[in-house]
Write a protein that holds these residues in place. Structure first.
Motif: not given
Length: 70
Positions: A20-47
């Motif tokens: 698990i990777v935890n994300l902690q925003l320090l200024n009360e912002e809300i994360i709307n989308r997370i995209v994880i890509t590999d080194l080739t730019g391929k999208i691995i995860l899109n939430q």
């Protein structure tokens, strides 16, 4: 123009991780989308409307980029 750019502060931990990777925003912002890509730019995860953590147990060992949309 002074207020156009805000300073965004985020902690991503633990790094490295294999579960698990935890994300902690320090200024009360809300994360709307997370995209994880590999080194080739391929999208691995899109939430949309993600939680403040990412399950990466199914990812192969490697280097990935995390792109957050606030």
């Amino acid at each position: 123009i002074e207020n156009y750019f805000k300073t965004k502060s985020i902690n991503i931990f633990p790094n490295p991780s294999s579960t698990i990777v935890n994300l902690q925003l320090l200024n009360e912002e809300i994360i709307n989308r997370i995209v994880i890509t590999d080194l080739t730019g391929k999208i691995i995860l899109n939430q949309t409307q993600p939680q403040n953590n990412i399950n990466i147990q199914n990812l192969e060992n490697g280097i990935y980029f995390i792109d957050l949309s606030l």
